[in-house]
Design a protein around this motif. Structure first.
Motif, PDB file in Angstrom:
ATOM      1  N   GLU A  94      -3.243   5.242   1.083  1.00  0.00           N
ATOM      2  CA  GLU A  94      -3.272   4.450  -0.150  1.00  0.00           C
ATOM      3  C   GLU A  94      -4.681   4.418  -0.754  1.00  0.00           C
ATOM      4  O   GLU A  94      -4.846   4.554  -1.964  1.00  0.00           O
ATOM      5  N   LEU A  95      -5.678   4.225   0.088  1.00  0.00           N
ATOM      6  CA  LEU A  95      -7.053   4.162  -0.402  1.00  0.00           C
ATOM      7  C   LEU A  95      -7.525   5.493  -0.981  1.00  0.00           C
ATOM      8  O   LEU A  95      -8.424   5.518  -1.825  1.00  0.00           O
ATOM      9  N   ALA A  96      -6.925   6.598  -0.553  1.00  0.00           N
ATOM     10  CA  ALA A  96      -7.295   7.923  -1.043  1.00  0.00           C
ATOM     11  C   ALA A  96      -6.711   8.221  -2.426  1.00  0.00           C
ATOM     12  O   ALA A  96      -7.146   9.172  -3.081  1.00  0.00           O
ATOM     13  N   GLN A  97      -5.765   7.419  -2.883  1.00  0.00           N
ATOM     14  CA  GLN A  97      -5.161   7.624  -4.195  1.00  0.00           C
ATOM     15  C   GLN A  97      -6.216   7.386  -5.280  1.00  0.00           C
ATOM     16  O   GLN A  97      -6.995   6.432  -5.203  1.00  0.00           O
ATOM     17  N   GLU A  98      -6.221   8.241  -6.301  1.00  0.00           N
ATOM     18  CA  GLU A  98      -7.220   8.148  -7.360  1.00  0.00           C
ATOM     19  C   GLU A  98      -7.242   6.787  -8.041  1.00  0.00           C
ATOM     20  O   GLU A  98      -8.311   6.238  -8.334  1.00  0.00           O
ATOM     21  N   GLU A  99      -6.081   6.194  -8.249  1.00  0.00           N
ATOM     22  CA  GLU A  99      -6.015   4.902  -8.932  1.00  0.00           C
ATOM     23  C   GLU A  99      -6.570   3.752  -8.088  1.00  0.00           C
ATOM     24  O   GLU A  99      -6.794   2.650  -8.599  1.00  0.00           O
ATOM     25  N   ASN A 100      -6.797   3.994  -6.803  1.00  0.00           N
ATOM     26  CA  ASN A 100      -7.335   2.957  -5.917  1.00  0.00           C
ATOM     27  C   ASN A 100      -8.819   3.163  -5.608  1.00  0.00           C
ATOM     28  O   ASN A 100      -9.362   2.501  -4.727  1.00  0.00           O
ATOM     29  N   ASN A 101      -9.460   4.062  -6.343  1.00  0.00           N
ATOM     30  CA  ASN A 101     -10.870   4.367  -6.125  1.00  0.00           C
ATOM     31  C   ASN A 101     -11.712   3.097  -6.253  1.00  0.00           C
ATOM     32  O   ASN A 101     -11.637   2.374  -7.235  1.00  0.00           O
ATOM     33  N   GLY A 102     -12.511   2.808  -5.240  1.00  0.00           N
ATOM     34  CA  GLY A 102     -13.401   1.649  -5.253  1.00  0.00           C
ATOM     35  C   GLY A 102     -12.773   0.365  -4.737  1.00  0.00           C
ATOM     36  O   GLY A 102     -13.469  -0.635  -4.587  1.00  0.00           O
ATOM     37  N   LEU A 103     -11.476   0.382  -4.469  1.00  0.00           N
ATOM     38  CA  LEU A 103     -10.814  -0.820  -3.966  1.00  0.00           C
ATOM     39  C   LEU A 103     -10.894  -0.876  -2.445  1.00  0.00           C
ATOM     40  O   LEU A 103     -11.071   0.144  -1.779  1.00  0.00           O
ATOM     41  N   LYS A 104     -10.736  -2.077  -1.914  1.00  0.00           N
ATOM     42  CA  LYS A 104     -10.709  -2.296  -0.468  1.00  0.00           C
ATOM     43  C   LYS A 104      -9.425  -3.037  -0.111  1.00  0.00           C
ATOM     44  O   LYS A 104      -8.774  -3.631  -0.968  1.00  0.00           O
ATOM     45  N   VAL A 105      -9.085  -2.996   1.153  1.00  0.00           N
ATOM     46  CA  VAL A 105      -7.918  -3.724   1.654  1.00  0.00           C
ATOM     47  C   VAL A 105      -8.262  -5.205   1.693  1.00  0.00           C
ATOM     48  O   VAL A 105      -9.331  -5.584   2.173  1.00  0.00           O
ATOM     49  N   ARG A 106      -7.366  -6.046   1.161  1.00  0.00           N
ATOM     50  CA  ARG A 106      -7.561  -7.497   1.219  1.00  0.00           C
ATOM     51  C   ARG A 106      -6.394  -8.107   1.993  1.00  0.00           C
ATOM     52  O   ARG A 106      -5.232  -7.794   1.750  1.00  0.00           O
ATOM     53  N   VAL A 107      -6.749  -8.997   2.924  1.00  0.00           N
ATOM     54  CA  VAL A 107      -5.758  -9.837   3.601  1.00  0.00           C
ATOM     55  C   VAL A 107      -6.057 -11.260   3.175  1.00  0.00           C
ATOM     56  O   VAL A 107      -7.209 -11.687   3.182  1.00  0.00           O
ATOM     57  N   LYS A 108      -5.014 -11.984   2.787  1.00  0.00           N
ATOM     58  CA  LYS A 108      -5.206 -13.384   2.408  1.00  0.00           C
ATOM     59  C   LYS A 108      -4.077 -14.223   2.978  1.00  0.00           C
ATOM     60  O   LYS A 108      -3.021 -13.708   3.353  1.00  0.00           O
ATOM     61  N   VAL A 109      -4.339 -15.515   3.058  1.00  0.00           N
ATOM     62  CA  VAL A 109      -3.304 -16.453   3.461  1.00  0.00           C
ATOM     63  C   VAL A 109      -2.453 -16.704   2.227  1.00  0.00           C
ATOM     64  O   VAL A 109      -2.948 -17.180   1.201  1.00  0.00           O
ATOM     65  N   ASP A 110      -1.180 -16.330   2.318  1.00  0.00           N
ATOM     66  CA  ASP A 110      -0.258 -16.510   1.195  1.00  0.00           C
ATOM     67  C   ASP A 110       0.165 -17.973   1.103  1.00  0.00           C
ATOM     68  O   ASP A 110       0.104 -18.577   0.054  1.00  0.00           O
ATOM     69  N   PHE A 111       0.618 -18.524   2.224  1.00  0.00           N
ATOM     70  CA  PHE A 111       0.883 -19.961   2.304  1.00  0.00           C
ATOM     71  C   PHE A 111       1.055 -20.364   3.762  1.00  0.00           C
ATOM     72  O   PHE A 111       1.247 -19.531   4.633  1.00  0.00           O
ATOM     73  N   THR A 112       0.914 -21.661   3.987  1.00  0.00           N
ATOM     74  CA  THR A 112       1.090 -22.210   5.328  1.00  0.00           C
ATOM     75  C   THR A 112       2.126 -23.322   5.278  1.00  0.00           C
ATOM     76  O   THR A 112       2.324 -23.965   4.250  1.00  0.00           O
ATOM     77  N   HIS A 113       2.778 -23.514   6.401  1.00  0.00           N
ATOM     78  CA  HIS A 113       3.661 -24.661   6.562  1.00  0.00           C
ATOM     79  C   HIS A 113       3.726 -24.975   8.042  1.00  0.00           C
ATOM     80  O   HIS A 113       3.868 -24.092   8.872  1.00  0.00           O
TER      81      HIS A 113
END
Length: 100
Positions: free
Chosen positions: A16-35
């Protein structure tokens, strides 16, 4: 902060990171929600901000995490093929072993 990426996940993420449209982007992990005592994580590609930390992994993939979110320290990113193909994010160090 610490992040673990499995071989399966690294293969998909590097593609995915090698795709031209993703140039300069990084993988992000975030907390979507907690319960209760359960956390749901989200994964995407993004640019880091001043509120983030970029963590280098042993797979050569940088992961963006929010600095002030303790549930992100120790996340594990996996990619499973069965029973349903897709990413599976857990945090074993915090007792989070997956979605229910």
């Amino acid at each position: 902060m610490n992040v673990k990426i499995t071989r399966n996940a690294a293969k998909v993420l590097l593609n995915e990171l090698a795709q031209e449209e993703n140039n300069g982007l990084k993988v992000r992990v975030k907390v979507d929600f907690t319960h209760g005592n359960h956390v749901h994580y989200a994964l995407g590609l993004d640019e880091p901000t001043e509120d983030d930390i970029v963590v280098a992994t042993d797979k050569g993939i940088d992961v963006v995490l929010e600095k002030n979110e303790p549930m992100l320290d120790g996340v594990k990113i996996d990619y499973l093929y069965l029973p349903n193909e897709g990413f599976f994010i857990t945090n074993p160090s915090k007792g989070n072993t997956g979605d229910h």
